[in-house]
Design an enzyme around this catalytic site. Structure first.
Site, PDB file in Angstrom:
ATOM      1  N   PRO A  22       0.964  -1.258  -0.088  1.00 25.35           N
ATOM      2  CA  PRO A  22       0.132  -0.248   0.015  1.00 25.35           C
ATOM      3  C   PRO A  22       0.897   1.309  -0.064  1.00 25.35           C
ATOM      4  CG  PRO A  22       0.065  -1.032   2.150  1.00 25.35           C
ATOM      5  CD  PRO A  22       0.755  -1.941   1.289  1.00 25.35           C
ATOM      6  N   GLN A  96      -6.998  -0.836   1.113  1.00 28.62           N
ATOM      7  CA  GLN A  96      -6.284  -0.427   2.587  1.00 28.62           C
ATOM      8  C   GLN A  96      -7.131   0.633   3.303  1.00 28.62           C
ATOM      9  OE1 GLN A  96      -2.469   1.579   3.833  1.00 28.62           O
ATOM     10  NE2 GLN A  96      -2.006  -0.312   4.614  1.00 28.62           N
ATOM     11  N   HIS A 173      -5.605  -1.145   7.831  1.00 30.12           N
ATOM     12  CA  HIS A 173      -4.401  -0.475   8.365  1.00 30.12           C
ATOM     13  C   HIS A 173      -4.052  -0.553   9.622  1.00 30.12           C
ATOM     14  CE1 HIS A 173      -0.682   1.454   7.713  1.00 30.12           C
ATOM     15  NE2 HIS A 173      -0.921   2.406   7.153  1.00 30.12           N
ATOM     16  N   TYR A 178      -1.292   5.025  12.420  1.00 31.75           N
ATOM     17  CA  TYR A 178      -2.537   5.519  12.222  1.00 31.75           C
ATOM     18  C   TYR A 178      -3.527   5.282  13.233  1.00 31.75           C
ATOM     19  CZ  TYR A 178      -0.018   7.064   8.255  1.00 31.75           C
ATOM     20  OH  TYR A 178       0.839   7.883   7.481  1.00 31.75           O
ATOM     21  N   ASN A 233       5.728   8.345  12.788  1.00 22.09           N
ATOM     22  CA  ASN A 233       4.141   9.225  13.409  1.00 22.09           C
ATOM     23  C   ASN A 233       4.359   9.009  14.883  1.00 22.09           C
ATOM     24  OD1 ASN A 233       3.048  10.163  10.870  1.00 22.09           O
ATOM     25  ND2 ASN A 233       2.009   8.021  10.521  1.00 22.09           N
ATOM     26  N   ARG A 321       8.416   0.822  -2.959  1.00 19.23           N
ATOM     27  CA  ARG A 321       9.073   1.721  -3.922  1.00 19.23           C
ATOM     28  C   ARG A 321       9.327   1.082  -4.973  1.00 19.23           C
ATOM     29  NH1 ARG A 321      13.321   3.289   0.635  1.00 19.23           N
ATOM     30  NH2 ARG A 321      12.608   0.865   1.052  1.00 19.23           N
TER      31      ARG A 321
HETATM   32  C1  LIG Z   1       5.430   6.804  -1.052  1.00 19.89           C
HETATM   33  C2  LIG Z   1       4.805   5.867   0.005  1.00 19.89           C
HETATM   34  C3  LIG Z   1       3.668   5.845   0.386  1.00 19.89           C
HETATM   35  C4  LIG Z   1       3.345   4.689   1.492  1.00 19.89           C
HETATM   36  N1  LIG Z   1       2.085   4.775   1.904  1.00 19.89           N
HETATM   37  C5  LIG Z   1       1.756   3.854   2.611  1.00 19.89           C
HETATM   38  C6  LIG Z   1       0.250   3.718   3.047  1.00 19.89           C
HETATM   39  O1  LIG Z   1      -0.760   4.292   2.726  1.00 19.89           O
HETATM   40  N2  LIG Z   1       0.002   2.521   3.875  1.00 19.89           N
HETATM   41  C7  LIG Z   1       1.038   1.705   4.386  1.00 19.89           C
HETATM   42  O2  LIG Z   1       0.510   0.785   5.014  1.00 19.89           O
HETATM   43  N3  LIG Z   1       2.180   1.867   4.090  1.00 19.89           N
HETATM   44  C8  LIG Z   1       2.435   2.818   3.229  1.00 19.89           C
HETATM   45  N4  LIG Z   1       3.950   3.088   2.637  1.00 19.89           N
HETATM   46  C9  LIG Z   1       4.933   1.821   3.420  1.00 19.89           C
HETATM   47  C10 LIG Z   1       4.846   0.813   2.295  1.00 19.89           C
HETATM   48  O3  LIG Z   1       3.792   0.062   2.108  1.00 19.89           O
HETATM   49  C11 LIG Z   1       6.117  -0.066   2.607  1.00 19.89           C
HETATM   50  O4  LIG Z   1       5.931  -0.710   3.800  1.00 19.89           O
HETATM   51  C12 LIG Z   1       7.430   0.700   2.458  1.00 19.89           C
HETATM   52  O5  LIG Z   1       7.758   1.372   1.277  1.00 19.89           O
HETATM   53  C13 LIG Z   1       8.870  -0.604   2.600  1.00 19.89           C
HETATM   54  O6  LIG Z   1       8.790  -1.448   1.400  1.00 19.89           O
HETATM   55  P1  LIG Z   1       9.652  -1.164   0.153  1.00 19.89           P
HETATM   56  O7  LIG Z   1      11.166  -1.159   0.927  1.00 19.89           O
HETATM   57  O8  LIG Z   1       9.247  -2.486  -0.760  1.00 19.89           O
HETATM   58  O9  LIG Z   1       9.569   0.338  -0.480  1.00 19.89           O
HETATM   59  C14 LIG Z   1       4.256   4.103   1.877  1.00 19.89           C
HETATM   60  C15 LIG Z   1       5.546   4.066   1.347  1.00 19.89           C
HETATM   61  C16 LIG Z   1       6.102   4.964   0.315  1.00 19.89           C
HETATM   62  C17 LIG Z   1       7.473   4.851  -0.151  1.00 19.89           C
END
Ligand SMILES: Cc1cc2nc3c(=O)[nH]c(=O)nc-3n(C[C@H](O)[C@H](O)[C@H](O)COP(=O)(O)O)c2cc1C
Length: 366
Positions: A22, A96, A173, A178, A233, A321
Site C-alpha cells: 500500500p 487498505q 491498516h 495511524y 508518526n 518503492r
Molecule cells: C510513497 C509511499 C507511500 C506509502 N504509503 C503507505 C500507506 O498508505 N499505507 C501503508 O501501510 N504503508 C505505506 N507505505 C509503506 C510501504 O507500504 C512499504 O511498507 C515501504 O515502502 C517499505 O517497502 P519497500 O522497501 O519495498 O519500499 C508507503 C511508502 C511509500 C514509499
C-alpha cells in the site's frame, strides 16, 4: 522460482506471490478516486495482488491532502474505475482502510470533520496542507465511547462500499502510527476505559474493527497490516510488554480466521529493525490459531523474497518503492532486468508526473 507461482489467498486466486504494498500517492483530488488512479493501478496489474494506498473509511480520517476515501457512493463509484481496470488486466486488488486519526491537519479535512484520537496528544513536527503549506499538527480531540462506536461502524460500512466497488478484499491498516496503532501504543493511548490501560484493552479497538469488517464482508476477504516496534508518526518503538501484546493480538486476529497478516519492517527506510523473534512468534501464533497467510514487506529484492517464501517464513512478499518506478516489476524480476529508481520529489504531488509516466521495459524497445 516459487515467487512467480500462483497462490490462493483466502478465497482469491493470485497469479504470483508478489504483492504491491500500500502506498499513499495523493492523486485523489477532492478525496475521490479517478481515471488517473485507475491507469496507475492498471499499469501494475501484473502483480499477484495490489493493496491500494491508505483510504479513509471516515471524513475524520482524511488527515493528509488528496488521499482517497471510501465512505460515499461517489467514492465507491470512483473506485469502481480502479477495480474494473485491474480485473481487466488479470489482477486482484484489496483496499487498505486507513483512518489517520491524529496524523493530519484540520485544513485537510472536509467541513464538519475533526481530528480524533484515543487521547488528546498532538504529533510532533509538521504536515503538508494544500491550503497553507506546511503546518504544525493540530491537537486531536480524545474520542468518546460514542466516537469509538461510530468509527468502528464506519470501518464496517467502508468494507461494504468496497465490496460494492468490486474490491476482492480489505486490508485494515493497523500499522505505521495511524488510528489503530494510536490505540495499540501506550504513548498515544492514555485512556482509562475499555480501550486503554493494559495491553489487552489497548488491543480492543483493533479487534473490534477486525470483527466489524469481517461481519461486513467475511474473514476470507479481510487482512490486517501491523508494525510492531515501528517509530513512524511518533510511535514508541519498543516499550514494556510489547512482545506479549502483539503476540496476543496476532493470536486473537488468527482466531477470527482472517485471510492474512501483513508485517511491516521499515529498517530499509532507516527505522529500527523489529525484533525478529517476536515477529516470528506473532506469525506462528496467527497461523496456529486459525489465521491464513503471512505477507512480509520492507526492503525486499528478488533473492530475499524467494528465500523467505522457500523457507515458509512468508507466503507472499510485498514490494513498495520498486513498484513506483517499475510498473512492470514482475517482468523485471522474472528476467533479472535492472530496476529504475523512483523520484521521491513526486511521491505525493498531484498529476501524472512521477505517477503514470514511468516507462515499462517494452516502452524502451519501441
Ligand atoms: C510513497 C509511499 C507511500 C506509502 N504509503 C503507505 C500507506 O498508505 N499505507 C501503508 O501501510 N504503508 C505505506 N507505505 C509503506 C510501504 O507500504 C512499504 O511498507 C515501504 O515502502 C517499505 O517497502 P519497500 O522497501 O519495498 O519500499 C508507503 C511508502 C511509500 C514509499
Amino acid at each position: 522460482m516459487k515467487l512467480f507461482s500462483p497462490f490462493r489467498l483466502g478465497t482469491v486466486e493470485l497469479k504470483n506471490r508478489i504483492v504491491m504494498a500500500p502506498m499513499t500517492r495523493s492523486r485523489a483530488q477532492g478525496n475521490i478516486p479517478n481515471s488517473l488512479m485507475a491507469e496507475y493501478y492498471d499499469q501494475r496489474a501484473s502483480t499477484g495482488l495490489i493493496v491500494t494506498e491508505g483510504t479513509s473509511p471516515s471524513p475524520n480520517g482524511l488527515g493528509y491532502a488528496r488521499i482517497p476515501g471510501i465512505f460515499s457512493t461517489e467514492q465507491r463509484d470512483g473506485w469502481r474505475l480502479v477495480t474494473e481496470a485491474v480485473h481487466a488486466g488479470g489482477g486482484r486488488i484489496f483496499i487498505q482502510l486507513m483512518h489517520a486519526g491524529r496524523v493530519g491537519s484540520t485544513l485537510n479535512l472536509p467541513v464538519g470533520a475533526e481530528l480524533l484520537a484515543p487521547s488528546a496528544i498532538a504529533m510532533s513536527g509538521a504536515i503538508w496542507t494544500d491550503v497553507k503549506g506546511e503546518q504544525t499538527y493540530d491537537t486531536p480531540r480524545s474520542m468518546t465511547a460514542g466516537d469509538i462506536a461510530a468509527a468502528i461502524e464506519e470501518y464496517a460500512r467502508a468494507a461494504t462500499l468496497a465490496s460494492e466497488a468490486g474490491f476482492d478484499g480489505v486490508e485494515i491498516h493497523g500499522a505505521n502510527g495511524y488510528l489503530i496503532t494510536q490505540f495499540l501504543d501506550p504513548g498515544s493511548n492514555q485512556r482509562d476505559d475499555d480501550y486503554g490501560g493494559d495491553a489487552t484493552r489497548r488491543n480492543c479497538f483493533a479487534l473490534d474493527v477486525a470483527r466489524a469488517v469481517i461481519n461486513a464482508i467475511g474473514a476470507s476477504r479481510t487482512g490486517i497490516r501491523l508494525s510492531p516496534y515501528g517509530v513512524f508518526n511518533d510511535m514508541s518503538g519498543t516499550y514494556e510488554g510489547i512482545a506479549g501484546q502483539y503476540t496476543q493480538l496476532a493470536a486473537d486476529l488468527g482466531r477470527l480466521g482472517m485471510a492474512y497478516m501483513h508485517m511491516v519492517d521499515h529498517s530499509a527506510m532507516g527505522a529500527p529493525k523489529p525484533d525478529q523473534a517476536v515477529v516470528c512468534t506473532m506469525c506462528k501464533s496467527f497461523r496456529d490459531s486459525g489465521g491464513g497467510s503471512i505477507i512480509l514487506s520492507g526492503g525486499y529484492d528478488r533473492e530475499r523474497a524467494e528465500a523467505d517464501i522457500q523457507d515458509g517464513t512468508a507466503d507472499l512478499v510485498a514490494f513498495g518503492r520498486p513498484l513506483i518506478a517499475n510498473p512492470d516489476l514482475v517482468e523485471r524480476l522474472r528476467t533479472g532486468a535492472s530496476l529504475a529508481v523512483p523520484d521521491q520529489a513526486t511521491f505525493y504531488t498531484p498529476g501524472k508526473e512521477g505517477y503514470t509516466d514511468y516507462p515499462g521495459l517494452a516502452d524502451y524497445r519501441v
